[in-house]
Scaffold this motif. Structure first.
Motif, PDB file in Angstrom:
ATOM      1  N   ALA A  33       9.393  13.956  53.488  1.00 51.10           N
ATOM      2  CA  ALA A  33       9.252  12.502  53.342  1.00 51.10           C
ATOM      3  C   ALA A  33       8.621  12.138  51.997  1.00 51.10           C
ATOM      4  N   ILE A  34       7.671  12.959  51.546  1.00 55.46           N
ATOM      5  CA  ILE A  34       7.032  12.689  50.248  1.00 55.46           C
ATOM      6  C   ILE A  34       8.056  12.858  49.127  1.00 55.46           C
ATOM      7  N   LEU A  35       8.856  13.923  49.215  1.00 54.02           N
ATOM      8  CA  LEU A  35       9.870  14.147  48.184  1.00 54.02           C
ATOM      9  C   LEU A  35      10.898  13.002  48.192  1.00 54.02           C
ATOM     10  N   TRP A  36      11.260  12.553  49.380  1.00 53.24           N
ATOM     11  CA  TRP A  36      12.201  11.433  49.503  1.00 53.24           C
ATOM     12  C   TRP A  36      11.621  10.176  48.848  1.00 53.24           C
TER      13      TRP A  36
ATOM     14  N   HIS B 201       1.728   6.905  46.005  1.00 52.37           N
ATOM     15  CA  HIS B 201       1.947   5.456  45.882  1.00 52.37           C
ATOM     16  C   HIS B 201       2.189   5.043  44.429  1.00 52.37           C
ATOM     17  N   MET B 202       1.796   5.919  43.496  1.00 53.18           N
ATOM     18  CA  MET B 202       2.058   5.608  42.101  1.00 53.18           C
ATOM     19  C   MET B 202       3.549   5.515  41.831  1.00 53.18           C
ATOM     20  N   GLY B 203       4.343   6.120  42.690  1.00 56.51           N
ATOM     21  CA  GLY B 203       5.781   6.115  42.455  1.00 56.51           C
ATOM     22  C   GLY B 203       6.164   7.183  41.460  1.00 56.51           C
ATOM     23  N   ARG B 204       5.681   7.012  40.242  1.00 55.24           N
ATOM     24  CA  ARG B 204       5.969   8.043  39.242  1.00 55.24           C
ATOM     25  C   ARG B 204       4.825   9.032  39.194  1.00 55.24           C
TER      26      ARG B 204
ATOM     27  N   TRP C  47      10.530   5.208  59.013  1.00 53.59           N
ATOM     28  CA  TRP C  47      10.342   6.623  59.390  1.00 53.59           C
ATOM     29  C   TRP C  47       9.605   7.383  58.295  1.00 53.59           C
ATOM     30  N   VAL C  48       9.766   6.949  57.045  1.00 51.65           N
ATOM     31  CA  VAL C  48       9.101   7.654  55.941  1.00 51.65           C
ATOM     32  C   VAL C  48       7.586   7.480  56.041  1.00 51.65           C
ATOM     33  N   ASP C  49       7.157   6.242  56.324  1.00 54.84           N
ATOM     34  CA  ASP C  49       5.716   5.993  56.518  1.00 54.84           C
ATOM     35  C   ASP C  49       5.156   6.925  57.587  1.00 54.84           C
TER      36      ASP C  49
END
Lengths: 487, 193
Positions: free
Chosen positions: A56-59, A133-136, A411-413
């Protein structure tokens, strides 16, 4: 010799045939023999969850934050909830080792090692959330102030989010140092028992070549005392700064001065609950009931009822102050929190954090292991919902009614949250397998004073003294009121 | 220069160890090292050790952290990268406090642990001289360095003293630098008498 302790005090080390060697055997055994089936089952389940979390983190990193349930008004939800929850859990370890060390509470010796390990794993899980949460993620190093080639361009030292960076990284470092400096002598114990050459080599490297000379121990005691003195205000500062993330903003429901003490109490509360959850399983699976006794659990329950009540007072204070402020938006924020669309989350929070822990005023319940286990999970749930309530209910109905929305996670959360639980448990199980889960040297240092055996010896000595005294003054003077023999 | 040979007396209780230390003091026998499986309360006083200066080092590191944090933040926010936040002062001391505090603790803790490791000779891969494998388990040891110039009278004085103090085992240990790192040759103490 050591100081005197009343023989009627509950012993901290149970069991009849305990000796220094027996303590070593019991604690080191878990690292020497093959792990039980229950360990493998736990490990496979945890590792599976950790794997789901990693996917999920990689997604999230691949696709972006749009995969989360965030919407127009709720732009901070599960990620920050989980972050605060994990940081809070990470508070008990250092509290147990630092604050209880300063207060000379001997019962900390049975649980401090595992609690400190738990702290480190919880802070690792917490640290994941701001990063993803930084996204990048690959730009993560931008949060640190360093001289750069983008002109003079620095981070904003007035921002609580930057204070958080310093607070969390300092907390992780200091907890790690505290934990590891205590582990060195115990690694040396494992090394000296090791049979194989490879095992001996590894544990010697881990022990940093500890031998246990009097000078080493003198410095060891000095180091742990001063680290405790430093870590105590640090524990309080970290969650204070976490609460500043909210309290220094101008959102009704967040902008309150009660946040720092309220968050610190809540953090200790949830941290102790997690320690209980883990310790109750650990003592059973690793057969350490003699060292993590019902007395230890009772002591933790006393802290839980205290901090739970502080949290309860804080909830009610918030409501009263919101009403007393006479400020419409503040009043609405709290009325909406308790009775609005998220009333169910507020109800879970109130029940699990304030109402059920009150059972611990009764001694019978404080010493009931099954009940403690259930209630400790209740507290974990309640404290997660506390953060959820504070964060989401303050955001979902913002200043513009046309943009009011109900937050629902994707579902990712959910997968990332369960994933961090998996990572946490996987790390803890590996720790329980390879490291001494109880501070061996520290338990030994209280053995001659606070063990069940020492108590028995003390009682015999007291009885003998009593008899000698009665004999010496003659039977007619030796009335019962001189001694209370009903120990 | 450190010799390779020691007379080692092992005790099974901390009180016996302290008794033996007092005896050594009375008879003017110099103890090379005292080793225990856990910190024994009051041991350093019995041995007449000086108080450790670790806390002073910690204070110096902490003060350094305070100074670094305050000066760097002040330089950045007032000189190198001043930003106008609605006309508020650039030198905003109250909002510098949290980071100043964190860095004070960080510097003190990291510095102190470094000093602790260096002074104790602790580092990954350090090869210690393990006098007895039970010292980290349940034995309290006193070691006395001996070399070829030590007279037999002195050795037997130490041995008798240890035995009288209730040592459960008295032996001579020799470290050979050519052998395996953890290997120590133990022999009955009578052999060197």
């Amino acid at each position: 010799m050591s100081h005197y302790e009343s023989p009627i005090r509950e012993p901290l080390i149970q069991g009849d045939n305990i000796s220094y060697t027996k303590i070593t055997d019991d604690i080191v055994a878990t690292t020497e023999k093959a792990p039980p089936l229950s360990w493998w089952i736990g490990f496979i389940i945890s590792a599976t969850f950790a794997g789901i979390g990693v996917v999920a983190i990689l997604w999230t990193i691949w696709q972006g934050i749009g995969t989360w349930g965030l919407n127009k008004t709720v732009n901070w939800a599960w990620d920050i909830t989980n972050f605060v929850w994990w940081v809070g859990i990470g508070h008990a370890g250092t509290l147990i080792s630092a604050v209880l060390l300063l207060f000379r509470q001997k019962w900390r010796t049975g649980i401090n090692r595992a609690a400190e390990a738990m702290t480190i794993f919880a802070v690792i899980c917490a640290g994941l959330f701001p990063l993803i949460h930084m996204g990048r993620l690959w730009m993560g190093f931008f949060i640190f102030p360093y001289p750069n080639t983008r002109g003079p361009l620095w981070v904003n030292f007035n921002s609580p989010l930057l204070w958080d960076v310093f607070a969390i990284s300092t907390y992780l470092t200091v907890s790690l140092l505290f934990w590891y400096s205590g582990l060195m002598p115990d690694f040396a114990t494992i090394r000296d028992r090791a049979k194989g050459k490879v095992r001996k080599f590894i544990y010697n490297a881990l022990s940093f070549g500890w031998t246990g000379t009097a000078k080493q121990w003198q410095r060891f005691e000095s180091l742990s005392l001063i680290l405790a003195g430093l870590a105590t205000p640090l524990v309080l500062s970290v969650h204070t700064i976490v609460s500043f993330d909210f309290a220094t903003s101008v959102i009704p429901g967040w902008h309150t001065t009660i946040f720092p003490p309220y968050f610190v109490a809540g953090a200790i509360f949830s941290g102790f609950a997690m320690v209980e959850t883990l310790m109750i399983i650990t003592r059973k699976v690793l057969k350490l009931e003699n060292y993590i006794t019902v007395g230890h659990i009772e002591s933790m329950n006393k802290i839980i009822v205290l901090t739970g009540s502080i949290v309860g007072v804080a909830y009610i204070t918030e409501l009263v102050i919101a009403w007393y402020s006479g400020y419409l938006y503040e009043q609405y924020a709290f009325a909406n929190r308790a009775t609005g669309e998220y009333w169910w989350a507020y109800a879970i929070m109130m029940t699990c954090n304030v109402i059920t822990p009150q059972l611990y005023w009764i001694k019978k319940y404080r010493r009931n292991i099954a009940l403690t286990f259930v209630l400790s999970i209740f507290v974990n749930i309640g404290m997660w919902f506390e953060r959820f309530v504070i964060i989401v209910t303050s955001l979902h109905n913002d200043f513009l009614p046309s943009s009011w929305l109900y937050f629902l996670p994707t579902w990712v959360d959910v997968a990332i949250y369960l994933g961090t639980l998996g990572i946490f448990m996987t790390l803890f199980l590996l720790f329980a397998r390879a490291f001494p889960v109880i501070a061996i040297a520290e338990v030994k240092s209280i053995f001659s004073i606070s063990s069940a055996q020492a108590r028995k010896q003390q009682l015999e000595e007291n009885k003998k003294f009593e008899k000698d005294y009665k004999d010496s003054i003659g039977a007619e003077y030796a009335k019962d009121d001189v001694f209370d023999t009903n120990y | 220069m450190a010799s390779n040979k020691y007379i080692v007396g092992l005790f099974d209780h901390e009180d016996k160890l302290i008794g033996a230390i007092r005896k050594c003091k009375k008879e003017n026998v110099e103890i090379t090292d005292t080793l225990t499986p856990f910190p024994v309360h009051g041991l350093e006083d019995e041995l007449g050790y000086q108080d450790t200066r670790l806390h002073k080092a910690g204070f110096m590191f902490g003060i350094t952290g305070t100074f670094v944090a305050l000066s760097v933040m002040t330089f950045i926010m007032t000189t190198n990268y001043p930003i106008n936040f609605g006309g508020k002062p650039n030198f905003a001391l109250p909002s510098f406090i949290p980071i100043t505090f964190e860095l004070t603790v960080l510097f003190a803790a990291v510095g102190m642990v470094m000093v602790y490791c260096i002074r104790n000779g602790l580092f990954p891969g350090a090869v210690p001289r393990i006098l007895d494998e039970r010292i980290t388990d349940d034995r309290f040891a006193l070691s006395f360095e001996v070399d070829d110039s030590t007279s037999k009278e002195d050795i037997s004085k130490v041995v008798n003293l240890l035995k009288e103090a209730g040592a459960v085992e008295v032996s001579s240990k020799e470290f050979n630098d050519d052998t395996e790192i953890f290997e120590v040759e133990t022999s009955a103490v009578e052999s060197i008498l």
